[in-house]
Design an enzyme around this catalytic site. Structure first.
Site, PDB file in Angstrom:
ATOM      1  CG  ASP A 102     -65.554  -1.450  87.235  1.00 23.12           C
ATOM      2  OD1 ASP A 102     -65.617  -1.254  86.002  1.00 23.12           O
ATOM      3  OD2 ASP A 102     -66.543  -1.673  87.935  1.00 23.12           O
ATOM      4  CB  SER A 153     -69.737  -2.457  85.848  1.00 21.14           C
ATOM      5  OG  SER A 153     -68.594  -1.840  85.325  1.00 21.14           O
ATOM      6  CG  ASP A 204     -70.733   1.221  91.077  1.00 25.34           C
ATOM      7  OD1 ASP A 204     -71.666   1.484  90.286  1.00 25.34           O
ATOM      8  OD2 ASP A 204     -69.546   1.443  90.801  1.00 25.34           O
ATOM      9  CB  THR A 206     -68.214  -4.534  90.858  1.00 20.11           C
ATOM     10  OG1 THR A 206     -68.052  -3.965  89.554  1.00 20.11           O
ATOM     11  CG2 THR A 206     -67.273  -5.691  91.026  1.00 20.11           C
ATOM     12  NE  ARG A 217     -74.781   0.300  86.607  1.00 20.13           N
ATOM     13  CZ  ARG A 217     -73.523   0.231  86.179  1.00 20.13           C
ATOM     14  NH1 ARG A 217     -73.247  -0.298  84.982  1.00 20.13           N
ATOM     15  NH2 ARG A 217     -72.545   0.672  86.922  1.00 20.13           N
ATOM     16  CD  GLU A 372     -65.704  -2.553  91.818  1.00 20.14           C
ATOM     17  OE1 GLU A 372     -65.999  -2.301  90.648  1.00 20.14           O
ATOM     18  OE2 GLU A 372     -66.376  -2.145  92.791  1.00 20.14           O
ATOM     19  CG  ASP A 377     -65.579   1.861  85.047  1.00 18.40           C
ATOM     20  OD1 ASP A 377     -65.649   1.460  83.883  1.00 18.40           O
ATOM     21  OD2 ASP A 377     -66.476   2.524  85.600  1.00 18.40           O
ATOM     22  CE  LYS A 378     -67.763   4.069  90.414  1.00 24.31           C
ATOM     23  NZ  LYS A 378     -68.783   3.663  89.439  1.00 24.31           N
ATOM     24  CG  HIS A 381     -66.600   5.773  82.585  1.00 21.87           C
ATOM     25  ND1 HIS A 381     -67.100   5.441  81.344  1.00 21.87           N
ATOM     26  CD2 HIS A 381     -66.872   4.716  83.395  1.00 21.87           C
ATOM     27  CE1 HIS A 381     -67.651   4.233  81.408  1.00 21.87           C
ATOM     28  NE2 HIS A 381     -67.527   3.767  82.630  1.00 21.87           N
ATOM     29  CG  ASP A 419     -65.876  -4.635  85.300  1.00 22.53           C
ATOM     30  OD1 ASP A 419     -64.907  -4.018  84.813  1.00 22.53           O
ATOM     31  OD2 ASP A 419     -66.817  -4.064  85.874  1.00 22.53           O
ATOM     32  CG  HIS A 420     -65.950  -3.187  81.434  1.00 23.10           C
ATOM     33  ND1 HIS A 420     -65.237  -2.016  81.271  1.00 23.10           N
ATOM     34  CD2 HIS A 420     -66.707  -3.012  82.553  1.00 23.10           C
ATOM     35  CE1 HIS A 420     -65.568  -1.182  82.235  1.00 23.10           C
ATOM     36  NE2 HIS A 420     -66.459  -1.750  83.037  1.00 23.10           N
ATOM     37  CG  HIS A 462     -67.642   0.108  79.790  1.00 26.22           C
ATOM     38  ND1 HIS A 462     -68.544  -0.648  80.494  1.00 26.22           N
ATOM     39  CD2 HIS A 462     -67.263   1.112  80.614  1.00 26.22           C
ATOM     40  CE1 HIS A 462     -68.705  -0.130  81.703  1.00 26.22           C
ATOM     41  NE2 HIS A 462     -67.950   0.943  81.797  1.00 26.22           N
TER      42      HIS A 462
END
Lengths: 498, 498
Positions: A102, A153, A204, A206, A217, A372, A377-378, A381, A419-420, A462
């Site tokens: 992610d 995501s 989550d 994904t 989501r 995943e 990702d987290k 962030h 995913d991004h 992102h």
């Protein structure tokens, strides 16, 4: 090892090699109690003589030698046109394993490689794929055909899970909130076994997008669904919250966090008034909550599906370290350490992946498995470089498990992507960034500065760059060049012969 | 068109399609006077029946249809395993064309595509390559084997030009300042014609590294060389400044800027006391300074080498627009405009590329040509999104020229890459970045925010992520997966059969 500061870059060269060797312990978690071995294929016949190994040569992108001399830093060992040519195949596969990092693309992979393997080193999972490319990740503005250049995501998972572009926040519904069949649902309906593994909450975006269809989501459990996704709520005739739909879709193997949502209570239907946890038990799910119980599992199928709930929220990350801060690179360099709040009772992504493959591979028809590493990702962030890097290393180790399986089972397609794109950038150590920075001491024994500069005080954002794709096995050649995220759905479908 | 504000995103869809069509004018420059046509192959026989077109299918990564419906956003038109397989070849090539987008990787390409083609669109040059990958770009600390995670354009150009890692600032010398043979020198010594084309000063790192060996990239001309690269100075028995070495190395075609350095005076040797411009004339260079004179050229060889000096410094960039500033994304979105200080007398990269190919293709043995769009990097340093995007579009148009040649001449390998990653990121329009931002209105008629946040007030920084590689033609299969920058030298050498 709790709270002990270990010198990871130095130790890791040994550890990460050791992680390839099943006989050696994993260094950053406590030794795992080995349960009595149970045969994983008790009733099935052994597969016939393996198919020709035409999965494509995996790369050995190690540096050739002394990186300071001519040719010493090169990674290509030989001209590989003919080898690659001979390896390409479009025959149907039995197994597809899709890895998602992610928020993981070139920058995140390079930073993790620099730290854990050295700049001239390589990841034995992430970096060995013979075919690589990139895909566009834009999403749509809800209800329109208008473009959003920075996906979340949810829209991105919807894109590869269903082949349909949607809006940020959408979980496998299109821009008009209409449910779209997912690749997991498609594979399942065609008789393939299915698995869904993550280090985050199972609700989550994904993992959710494989098995649920909701308009937002946020709709993890019934209470929130009544508020945020009323049309999806069971009591309004919808398919229910993400968690309820995950249970109904019933992948053979589901591993992750998100146990908290299972404490919520169904508002309608067969299980009205029961917790979703009780519902899982009533549906004959084998629920496991730690490594030990996970390792006792011997089968996973539609009569006895497997549900691993290894945390109330996200699984704790592997590594800790200093958060990036303004002018963080102007101080001393730091090392990453094992996350003291992580217990070896919590399975690693590698362990979950290995177990999922073991459970799924007994199915005659084959399987679809998504894995995943969600907290790359987290932690991006959160401007937490060590957290982010540790989860990238965890992704790499899980990929190595899958590659070992694919080498033995050449009818396997493995795809690895993100995913991004995301915030983190490697910048010069003397840079005067307006953002938050942190300086780490890497395996190369030199300093590396990571920059987080897309948000002043809030969560880092992102970004919209196209994202790396990589593949191995039959149909892998389709992954090179420029794709869109939605292409993945169709590549996997085609690879299965569907 | 000077000073006129044109709505580029709207106009560009027509323009950029039109740019593929030689019969239509280029919209952002004045019509170019067409000189009397001169046969480009006056004395050579026509080549025999073309070799089989085994260069690999170019991709058509256009979106399939309505991007809001299932499958509509996909870019893959068909399963392409067999087509790709059939296209792979390892036979020797006659021609290698290497494109460098300075500071250009996934983020820069995506931003330019979004602006000029739309997110679901594609570049007919940059985006159609069948094989893609990434390479590591780290450099060394001078005199050591220690790693620098963020390269400059000198160390990176040295890496692919020579196959040797070196330090930031090095121009084709190793970490100990020892000269390394370049791919241009190697190709030339093997009898291939050679060309070196850029939009920057010819002495800038990327073009310089092909043809000069100095200890510091600053050493453009004799005066500076005496100060900064004393060992390289002619009067100290060295090979001279970058400009003097460019003249001595004598590529058949050299196009770019940097005329100012030619006004400096040689301090020793045959041309002592003469300007470098006079030296060029004395060496029988055909010197051209604008499109018109460039287009009168009919031959380029070692008796009559060609030197295009189209600016004293860098060539003016194609597009202008608002500079990014703090909270720039919180105002209205802007459009890019044609750069008013650019005259159609200055050739575009596409025009220089087309002319270089025309001049080089008459050589029986074949040619090596490097083409750089150098100001993608410079405008990224300056947080100038329109400047950066316009130069990326210019790179794409130049690549289209080369692809048209390669389709007719299947014994051609084209490689496209960047020399390092850079600052610019696409972020959400409502982001609260600590850096400088600018919001543009794209061809999609929606807003796109670009973030520049690696330096508070100074020049934005290079970044350390691995960089996209792409290739077409024989040996192109070697470009996928993970490489190091130094691999390029050996891939090209091998492709030439050297």
């Amino acid at each position: 090892m709790k709270n002990s500061k270990i010198i990871l870059p130095v130790v890791l060269s040994t550890v990460l090699v050791a992680c390839n060797d099943e006989s050696k312990p994993v260094a950053v978690t406590k030794p795992i109690p080995t349960p009595t071995p149970v045969p994983t294929q008790p009733t099935k016949p052994n597969p016939p003589t393996p198919l020709p190994t035409d999965n494509g040569e995996l790369l050995d992108p190690s540096s050739r030698g002394d990186i300071s001399v001519n040719g010493g830093a090169t990674r290509l060992k030989k001209e590989r046109s003919e080898a690659l040519k001979a390896s390409i195949s479009n025959r149907n596969v039995k197994h597809v394993i899709l890895f998602i990092g992610d928020g993981t693309s070139e920058s995140e992979i390079t930073a993790a490689r620099n730290y854990a393997e050295g700049a001239a080193g390589y990841f034995k999972g992430l970096d060995v794929f013979p075919f690589t490319g990139a895909y566009s990740t834009y999403s749509l503005i809800k209800g329109t055909k208008s473009i959003d250049y920075v996906t979340d995501s949810a829209a991105s998972a919807t894109a590869w899970a269903t082949g349909t572009k949607s809006y940020n926040g959408a979980i496998s519904v299109d821009r008009d909130a209409k449910p779209q069949q997912t690749i997991l649902e498609l594979a399942k309906s065609a008789g393939f076994a299915t698995g869904n593994v993550t280090t985050t909450e199972l609700q989550d975006a994904t993992p959710a997008a494989l098995a649920a269809h909701v308009t937002s989501r946020k709709c993890y459990a019934p209470t929130q669904t009544s508020k945020s996704c009323p049309k999806n709520a069971l009591e309004k005739g919808g398919a229910g919250s993400i968690t309820e739909q995950l249970l109904q879709t019933k992948a053979d193997v589901t591993f992750g966090g998100g146990g908290a949502s299972f404490k919520d209570v169904a508002k309608a239907g067969t299980y009205s008034g029961k917790t979703l946890f009780d519902q899982a038990i009533a549906m004959n799910y084998q629920v496991v909550t730690d490594v030990k119980s996970m390792n006792t599992l011997t089968e996973a199928n539609q009569n006895k599906p497997v549900l691993g709930l290894f945390a109330d929220g996200n699984l704790p990350v592997m590594w800790s370290g200093p958060k990036a801060q303004v002018d963080g690179n102007k101080g001393a360099a730091s090392l990453c350490t094992a996350n003291p709040s992580r217990s070896s009772n919590t399975p690693t992504l590698k362990e979950m992946t290995a177990k999922a493959i073991d459970l799924l591979k007994t199915h005659q028809k084959g399987f679809f498995l998504q894995v995943e590493s969600g907290s790359i990702d987290k932690r991006n962030h959160a401007a937490d470089a060590c957290g982010q890097i540790g989860e990238t290393v965890a992704l790499d180790e899980a990929i190595q498990e899958a590659l070992a399986f694919a080498k033995q089972n050449p009818d396997t397609l493995i795809i690895v992507t993100g995913d991004h794109a995301h915030t983190s950038q490697i910048i010069p150590n003397d840079a005067d960034s307006p953002g938050k920075t942190v300086k780490l001491l890497t395996k190369d024994q030199v300093e590396m500065t990571i920059n987080y500069a897309t948000s002043k005080d809030g969560s880092q954002e992102h970004t919209g760059a196209q994202v790396r794709t990589a593949a191995y096995g039959p149909h892998a050649a389709n992954i090179s060049g420029l794709l869109d995220q939605t292409d993945l759905f169709f590549i996997i479908k085609k690879a299965f012969g569907l």
